[in-house]
Design a protein around this motif. Structure first.
Motif, PDB file in Angstrom:
ATOM      1  N   ASN A 242       0.789  -1.232   0.000  1.00 27.53           N
ATOM      2  CA  ASN A 242       0.000   0.000   0.000  1.00 27.53           C
ATOM      3  C   ASN A 242       0.822   1.284   0.000  1.00 27.53           C
ATOM      4  N   SER A 243       1.915   1.305   0.729  1.00 24.74           N
ATOM      5  CA  SER A 243       2.615   2.576   0.930  1.00 24.74           C
ATOM      6  C   SER A 243       3.783   2.801  -0.014  1.00 24.74           C
ATOM      7  N   PHE A 244       4.412   1.734  -0.497  1.00 21.91           N
ATOM      8  CA  PHE A 244       5.528   1.918  -1.408  1.00 21.91           C
ATOM      9  C   PHE A 244       5.073   2.379  -2.792  1.00 21.91           C
ATOM     10  N   ASP A 245       3.780   2.193  -3.096  1.00 21.73           N
ATOM     11  CA  ASP A 245       3.281   2.630  -4.398  1.00 21.73           C
ATOM     12  C   ASP A 245       3.562   4.113  -4.623  1.00 21.73           C
ATOM     13  N   SER A 246       3.195   4.946  -3.640  1.00 18.82           N
ATOM     14  CA  SER A 246       3.407   6.392  -3.769  1.00 18.82           C
ATOM     15  C   SER A 246       4.890   6.734  -3.851  1.00 18.82           C
TER      16      SER A 246
ATOM     17  N   ALA B   5       6.721 -13.557   0.894  1.00 16.72           N
ATOM     18  CA  ALA B   5       6.653 -13.716  -0.563  1.00 16.72           C
ATOM     19  C   ALA B   5       5.863 -12.575  -1.204  1.00 16.72           C
ATOM     20  N   GLU B   6       4.754 -12.178  -0.572  1.00 12.46           N
ATOM     21  CA  GLU B   6       3.934 -11.100  -1.126  1.00 12.46           C
ATOM     22  C   GLU B   6       4.685  -9.771  -1.095  1.00 12.46           C
ATOM     23  N   GLY B   7       5.383  -9.499   0.005  1.00 11.50           N
ATOM     24  CA  GLY B   7       6.120  -8.244   0.124  1.00 11.50           C
ATOM     25  C   GLY B   7       7.242  -8.135  -0.889  1.00 11.50           C
ATOM     26  N   ILE B   8       8.061  -9.197  -0.996  1.00 13.87           N
ATOM     27  CA  ILE B   8       9.175  -9.184  -1.952  1.00 13.87           C
ATOM     28  C   ILE B   8       8.650  -9.101  -3.379  1.00 13.87           C
ATOM     29  N   GLY B   9       7.596  -9.882  -3.664  1.00 12.31           N
ATOM     30  CA  GLY B   9       7.021  -9.871  -5.009  1.00 12.31           C
ATOM     31  C   GLY B   9       6.483  -8.503  -5.383  1.00 12.31           C
ATOM     32  N   ASN B  10       5.830  -7.842  -4.419  1.00 13.84           N
ATOM     33  CA  ASN B  10       5.239  -6.536  -4.719  1.00 13.84           C
ATOM     34  C   ASN B  10       6.300  -5.479  -4.972  1.00 13.84           C
ATOM     35  N   ILE B  11       7.337  -5.437  -4.140  1.00 14.78           N
ATOM     36  CA  ILE B  11       8.400  -4.443  -4.336  1.00 14.78           C
ATOM     37  C   ILE B  11       9.117  -4.680  -5.664  1.00 14.78           C
ATOM     38  N   THR B  12       9.406  -5.940  -5.962  1.00 14.88           N
ATOM     39  CA  THR B  12      10.111  -6.263  -7.206  1.00 14.88           C
ATOM     40  C   THR B  12       9.290  -5.853  -8.428  1.00 14.88           C
ATOM     41  N   LEU B  13       8.019  -6.243  -8.431  1.00 18.65           N
ATOM     42  CA  LEU B  13       7.157  -5.886  -9.559  1.00 18.65           C
ATOM     43  C   LEU B  13       6.889  -4.394  -9.614  1.00 18.65           C
ATOM     44  N   ASN B  14       6.780  -3.740  -8.445  1.00 23.16           N
ATOM     45  CA  ASN B  14       6.608  -2.287  -8.419  1.00 23.16           C
ATOM     46  C   ASN B  14       7.750  -1.594  -9.156  1.00 23.16           C
TER      47      ASN B  14
END
Length: 515
Positions: free
Chosen positions: A246-250, A382-391
């Motif tokens: 949620n927060s790294f998107d911005s 897994a969700e956190g690493i995947g989200n940052i990588t794909l972000n």
């Protein structure tokens, strides 16, 4: 002690929605005035620093969730000394967390300019603005915020809702007045920590008056401390995953596209987050009751409760998603103008994002109440690493659409598909997780079909401005719900949920003693 679960839930929901309806107006008005008085770059700063401090705040949630789980047990056993000891332990933890956030927050100051692509307002000191946000975040930890856990454990969120309503109305009125008169960003910011201090003082007075027998004293046993710490480890990992989602998107949008793009994304996210907050009122109102029910009732009863709540909740989530799909662009055009619109394809991704997040909310109630934080750690990592990588990769190449796709892929592919299995493996052991997932797939397909029909009808509206919003809003209020009713009324889930709802209403009329 058996809580009056239905009565407490009804009271929490009533106060929650009343508060949210009132408070929806003020942030919207404040944000609108802010954009016109100060501009999008200042708004982008708000979004960026709020995201950074949300990242730092992840330190706390693990302790709050783990300690409240133990409070459920102490309340069920009428263990007053145990509740006091947990409250004392929580106070010590809060003070420690506040110091950690303050230290880490100060260490980040030299890196602030690197988080912005391009320029920022020339009359603004990034350090000064950031320190106001940091002080606002830390203030709660050194005052009485830990008392909120007591109200939450007793399913009396209505107490905190009333405090929050009172202090936030004062905050928004103060901010609006300063924007219109002083027109100064620093004056606008100064209201934040003042209201945070006032809210925490009011929390202390309100909870102490309602639960006078409880105060921070005594010590928890080594076994309880060890169990809390293990749950905390899992909960902090889960919190990190939530923050990554949620927060790294911005932060990534600011790095790749600049503050104006961050503000545009923030406007859309603000609307989505408002709907999320409205639905979260129901979830928060049920949390403590579910914890009490897990301690005192059978797995079969709780599984039926979960399925019936999930049916109602996903109907509501689907309807909200369809309303977003049809109303997003007309509303944004009227609110901030066509220059701050996202493409329709990106807007659709916001609707998918919202629906996917809501799919796991009801099951999350039981995961949290059961304290399955450590058991879900692998999924969260897994969700956190995947989200940052794909972000990083998708955001760099596809902008805001890439950021949204990153979240959608990780939430659906990791969070929902595998995360739900943990709850069935460790609590709903007599029931099939595959059946639960297939039921969600069915709900999603129905919502897609109903949304497509509703969007096609709304696209034929040829009005503009407020008349367009009213016409589309009327269609969205009636057509999707009629279609849902026609499709679902003959299903077993509909019949079971109708009977379950009538039971709850009957119990509520009798005084809410039974759940």
């Amino acid at each position: 002690m058996k809580l009056e679960r239905t009565k407490n839930m009804a009271r929490n929901v009533a106060y929650g929605y009343l508060s949210k309806i009132i408070l929806m107006f003020f942030p919207f008005l404040t944000r609108s005035i802010f954009i016109r008085v100060l501009g999008a770059e200042y708004l982008g700063l708000n979004g960026l620093f709020s995201s950074i401090l949300t990242v730092l705040n992840m330190t706390e949630l693990g302790f709050a969730s783990a300690i409240v789980v133990h409070m459920y047990r102490a309340i069920a056993a009428d263990d007053h000394a145990g509740i006091n000891a947990l409250l004392s332990y929580y106070r010590k933890i809060y003070h420690g967390v506040g110091l950690v956030i303050l230290a880490v927050g100060c260490a980040l100051i030299p890196f602030l300019p690197k988080l912005i692509n391009g320029s920022w307002p020339s009359d603004i000191s990034l350090t000064a603005v950031y320190l106001v946000y940091l002080f606002d975040t830390c203030a709660s930890y050194f005052l009485f915020a830990y008392y909120a856990s007591l109200a939450s454990a007793f399913q009396r969120d209505d107490l905190m809702i009333r405090v929050d309503l009172f202090t936030k109305i004062l905050m928004y009125l103060g901010q609006i007045a300063l924007l219109l008169t002083v027109r100064n960003y620093y004056a606008y910011l100064a209201i934040l920590p003042l209201c945070t201090i006032g809210r925490n003082l009011c929390t202390y007075l309100c909870v102490r008056k309602t639960f006078p027998r409880y105060s921070p004293q005594g010590a928890i046993s080594p076994q309880t401390r060890a169990d809390i710490l293990q749950k905390v480890k899992g909960a902090v990992i889960g919190r990190v995953s939530w923050v990554c989602r949620n927060s790294f998107d911005s932060v990534f949008i600011s790095m790749f596209l600049g503050l104006t793009a961050t503000a545009i994304y923030g406007n859309y996210y603000y609307i989505m987050n408002t709907l999320t907050a409205l639905m979260q009122i129901f979830i928060k109102s049920v949390n403590a009751g579910a914890g009490n029910s897990i301690e005192l009732e059978t797995q079969a009863k709780n599984h039926r409760d979960m399925n019936c709540m999930n049916f109602l909740y996903m109907w509501l989530a689907g309807w909200c998603s369809i309303c977003m799909l049809c109303l997003y662009q007309p509303f944004m055009t009227l609110w901030v103008g066509r220059d701050m619109l996202l493409p329709v394809s990106t807007m659709v991704l916001f609707c998918v994002y919202f629906y996917l997040l809501k799919m796991g909310d009801v099951l999350e109630i039981y995961a949290t109440a059961k304290g399955l934080f450590w058991e879900r750690r692998h999924i969260a990592i897994a969700e956190g690493i995947g989200n940052i990588t794909l972000n990083y990769f998708l955001g760099k190449h596809f902008g805001i659409a890439g950021i949204l796709w990153a979240t959608i892929l990780t939430v659906a592919g990791i969070g929902q598909l595998f995360g739900s299995r943990v709850v069935f493996r460790h609590y709903f052991t007599d029931y099939s997780v595959n059946r639960y997932l297939l039921r969600h797939l069915k709900y999603a397909l129905i919502t897609t079909a109903v949304g497509a029909v509703t969007y096609a009808v709304c696209s034929r509206v040829s009005l503009t401005g407020i008349p367009e919003l009213l016409a589309i809003g009327t269609i969205c209020a009636v057509l999707p719900n009629c279609l849902y009713l026609i499709i679902l009324c003959r299903t077993g889930a509909f019949r079971d949920t109708r009977a379950w709802t009538l039971e709850k209403l009957k119990n509520l009329r009798k005084g809410g003693i039974k759940s």
